[in-house]
Scaffold this motif. Structure first.
Motif, PDB file in Angstrom:
ATOM      1  N   TRP A  15       0.818  -1.221   0.000  1.00 57.94           N
ATOM      2  CA  TRP A  15       0.000   0.000   0.000  1.00 57.94           C
ATOM      3  C   TRP A  15       0.844   1.261   0.000  1.00 57.94           C
ATOM      4  CZ3 TRP A  15      -4.391  -0.011  -2.131  1.00 57.94           C
ATOM      5  CH2 TRP A  15      -5.116  -1.200  -2.180  1.00 57.94           C
ATOM      6  N   GLY A  58       0.463  -1.196 -10.335  1.00 55.65           N
ATOM      7  CA  GLY A  58       0.504   0.268 -10.257  1.00 55.65           C
ATOM      8  C   GLY A  58       1.893   0.840  -9.990  1.00 55.65           C
ATOM      9  N   ALA A  59       2.619   0.248  -9.042  1.00 57.20           N
ATOM     10  CA  ALA A  59       3.931   0.811  -8.695  1.00 57.20           C
ATOM     11  C   ALA A  59       4.904   0.636  -9.856  1.00 57.20           C
ATOM     12  CB  ALA A  59       4.459   0.134  -7.430  1.00 57.20           C
ATOM     13  N   THR A  79       1.706   1.494  -3.680  1.00 57.08           N
ATOM     14  CA  THR A  79       0.569   1.690  -4.587  1.00 57.08           C
ATOM     15  C   THR A  79      -0.143   3.023  -4.325  1.00 57.08           C
ATOM     16  OG1 THR A  79       0.330  -0.711  -4.515  1.00 57.08           O
ATOM     17  CG2 THR A  79      -1.469   0.469  -5.537  1.00 57.08           C
ATOM     18  N   GLU A  84      -3.234   1.806 -12.305  1.00 56.38           N
ATOM     19  CA  GLU A  84      -2.641   2.527 -11.163  1.00 56.38           C
ATOM     20  C   GLU A  84      -3.202   2.111  -9.809  1.00 56.38           C
ATOM     21  OE1 GLU A  84      -0.430   6.448 -11.758  1.00 56.38           O
ATOM     22  OE2 GLU A  84      -2.518   6.885 -12.270  1.00 56.38           O
TER      23      GLU A  84
END
Ligand SMILES: C[S@@+](CC[C@H](N)C(=O)[O-])C[C@H]1O[C@@H](n2cnc3c(N)ncnc32)[C@H](O)[C@@H]1O
Length: 291
Positions: free
Chosen positions: A15, A240-241, A18, A235
């Motif tokens: 998290w 996403g990262a 992201t 994303e």
């Protein structure tokens, strides 16, 4: 299944990495994601003056919606693990003089109780299935509620009723750098709450009563703009990262890969309709150890 400590570290790292994508997509996600939580908000029938907790509030859009109903006499607290999302939520929704919703950064699994407890109601949109130790997290939730307070949350059912969800990974993975490990079995992830019997066991172990788990189908509506919609989907997901670290031309390839897989959900001129199969999870606190 991995040890809880390993899963927790993986969750917090995931998290943190992201969060920038969620921050970038915050307004778009508020709009497209609304149907994923509406049924839980309806079930709660919030009243002005109530104290409400939003667990895993992301960038705060749902907490702000709750605050519009319950404040100024009541309060709305959004809790999230990702500090960058909490900072964004504060920036987006804190009114002059500190009015409006309040946002707290923290891990629901390791807090004794959430600041602002005891709550009359708890809401959570698409977050509880991501907990490394769901019983620990749900126990904190229940301890943060007054006796008899109500919980309403949504979570994905399984992959068959959410066919668009894997497209971000399948379409983008070939173009991007290393991705986070995929969850196995009951490990935290989008489908960790697929089995309603397991969800009932977890809630019961955490001290909830009057448990209800009901299937609920919605369609997410997104504009006829493949560039925008594929970027939103990439994303906020596991790629996403890596996507944000990639060169612009590689990002374009990843979007195109996802776009091809999403074509079957697009009606030109109208937009995307993404069929989404949810659980509406409802329960009450038994109130045995409200602080
Ligand atoms: C799929 S996102 C949903 C965000 C928001 N509820 C929404 O629907 O837009 C899940 C959120 O849960 C948060 N989360 C995951 N594990 C958590 C934990 N242990 N404690 C608090 N928040 C957590 C993540 O940081 C993330 O913002």
């Amino acid at each position: 299944m991995e040890e809880t400590a390993t899963l927790r570290a993986r969750n917090s790292d995931f998290w943190a990495r992201t969060a920038p994508g969620w921050v970038h997509q915050a307004d778009r996600h508020d709009e497209i994601g609304r149907p994923m939580g509406a049924v839980a908000l309806d079930w709660l029938r919030l009243q002005a003056g109530e104290r409400v907790l939003d667990v895993g509030c992301g960038c705060g859009g749902t907490t702000a919606e709750i605050a519009r109903v319950v404040t100024p006499l009541g309060s709305a607290v959004g809790l999230d693990l990702a500090e960058a999302m909490v900072a964004t939520a504060r920036h987006r929704f804190t009114a002059p003089g500190g009015a409006g919703p309040r946002f707290v950064a923290g891990d629901i699994e390791t807090l004794d109780a959430v600041p602002g407890a005891p709550f009359d109601a708890v809401y959570s949109r698409m977050a509880l299935m991501l907990l490394a130790d769901p019983v620990a997290g749900l126990t904190t939730v229940r301890r943060s509620m007054r006796a008899g307070a109500r919980l309403a949350a949504t979570a994905f059912r399984d992959g068959r009723v959410n066919p668009w969800l894997s497209t971000a990974l399948l379409g983008a993975a070939a173009h991007l750098g290393p991705l986070p490990p995929l969850p196995i079995g009951d490990e935290p992830g989008p489908f960790a709450f697929a089995d309603p019997a397991r969800v009932t066991r977890l809630l019961t172990a955490a001290g909830f009563t009057d448990i209800g788990i009901h299937p609920y189908d919605v369609a997410l509506e997104a504009p006829d703009d493949p560039e925008v919609v594929t970027e939103w989907l990439i994303e906020i997901g596991p790629a996403g990262a890596a996507y944000r670290d990639a060169e612009p031309h590689i990002q374009g390839q990843a979007r195109a890969g996802v776009g091809r897989l999403l074509e079957r959900f697009l009606t030109t001129g109208t937009g995307y309709r993404l069929p989404t199969g949810l659980w509406l999870i409802t329960a009450r606190s038994d109130g045995t150890s409200t602080p």
